[in-house]
Design a protein around this motif. Sequence first.
Motif, PDB file in Angstrom:
ATOM      1  N   ASP A  68       0.852  -1.190   0.000  1.00 51.64           N
ATOM      2  CA  ASP A  68       0.000   0.000   0.000  1.00 51.64           C
ATOM      3  C   ASP A  68       0.886   1.237   0.000  1.00 51.64           C
ATOM      4  O   ASP A  68       1.873   1.300   0.740  1.00 51.64           O
ATOM      5  N   LEU A  69       0.524   2.213  -0.814  1.00 52.66           N
ATOM      6  CA  LEU A  69       1.311   3.426  -0.983  1.00 52.66           C
ATOM      7  C   LEU A  69       0.464   4.641  -0.669  1.00 52.66           C
ATOM      8  O   LEU A  69      -0.740   4.640  -0.924  1.00 52.66           O
ATOM      9  N   ALA A  70       1.098   5.688  -0.133  1.00 56.43           N
ATOM     10  CA  ALA A  70       0.388   6.934   0.138  1.00 56.43           C
ATOM     11  C   ALA A  70       1.348   8.102  -0.070  1.00 56.43           C
ATOM     12  O   ALA A  70       2.521   8.040   0.303  1.00 56.43           O
ATOM     13  N   ARG A  71       0.815   9.147  -0.691  1.00 52.35           N
ATOM     14  CA  ARG A  71       1.550  10.403  -0.864  1.00 52.35           C
ATOM     15  C   ARG A  71       0.535  11.517  -0.675  1.00 52.35           C
ATOM     16  O   ARG A  71      -0.323  11.719  -1.531  1.00 52.35           O
ATOM     17  N   GLY A  72       0.605  12.182   0.459  1.00 52.78           N
ATOM     18  CA  GLY A  72      -0.413  13.178   0.777  1.00 52.78           C
ATOM     19  C   GLY A  72      -1.749  12.484   0.897  1.00 52.78           C
ATOM     20  O   GLY A  72      -1.891  11.489   1.598  1.00 52.78           O
ATOM     21  N   ASP A  73      -2.746  12.991   0.173  1.00 55.02           N
ATOM     22  CA  ASP A  73      -4.080  12.385   0.176  1.00 55.02           C
ATOM     23  C   ASP A  73      -4.222  11.271  -0.854  1.00 55.02           C
ATOM     24  O   ASP A  73      -5.216  10.556  -0.866  1.00 55.02           O
ATOM     25  N   ALA A  74      -3.233  11.130  -1.732  1.00 55.37           N
ATOM     26  CA  ALA A  74      -3.306  10.116  -2.784  1.00 55.37           C
ATOM     27  C   ALA A  74      -2.849   8.762  -2.235  1.00 55.37           C
ATOM     28  O   ALA A  74      -1.860   8.676  -1.508  1.00 55.37           O
ATOM     29  N   THR A  75      -3.589   7.727  -2.573  1.00 56.13           N
ATOM     30  CA  THR A  75      -3.227   6.378  -2.143  1.00 56.13           C
ATOM     31  C   THR A  75      -3.266   5.434  -3.340  1.00 56.13           C
ATOM     32  O   THR A  75      -3.880   5.722  -4.358  1.00 56.13           O
ATOM     33  N   GLY A  76      -2.619   4.317  -3.192  1.00 58.44           N
ATOM     34  CA  GLY A  76      -2.623   3.304  -4.232  1.00 58.44           C
ATOM     35  C   GLY A  76      -2.050   2.018  -3.679  1.00 58.44           C
ATOM     36  O   GLY A  76      -1.650   1.949  -2.513  1.00 58.44           O
ATOM     37  N   GLN A  77      -2.011   1.012  -4.507  1.00 58.90           N
ATOM     38  CA  GLN A  77      -1.451  -0.258  -4.087  1.00 58.90           C
ATOM     39  C   GLN A  77      -0.931  -0.996  -5.304  1.00 58.90           C
ATOM     40  O   GLN A  77      -1.324  -0.711  -6.429  1.00 58.90           O
TER      41      GLN A  77
END
Length: 128
Positions: A68-77
């Motif tokens: 799981d990845l997060a940068r600020g409010d953006a997330t992804g996986q």
Amino acid sequence: TGGFVPPRPFRVNAGPVHAYALAADLSTKYLSEVGAGDHLLIVGRDGSTREGVVGRAKVEPRPCLRVDLARGDATGQVFLQQAETVRLAGVGGPLPVTKARAGDAVLVQADERGTHVGMRISVDVKEK
């Protein structure tokens, strides 16, 4: 094999067949579509790019894990093969996925645009 296999710079253990690869022409392909002779984009930790040609592609069952990845409010996986030879681009150097922990900083390519049949499009896309 069950034992440690040293990393080989010419090999990429990419992940599940539904993941994308970025072609040298900036289009995308599912990994299941990548084959020998395809031209893919190789990106260095410093952001430099070069073209690489696929010598061989094979699909085989392997255990995967979800990152799981997060940068600020953006997330992804992303799902990646669970092996010490599969490495993320860590800020301090290569980071084996088997040693990655919550809070580790890694480099990713974020894109504001979506894709459709391998081509980038300007549309609001939200993947979950």
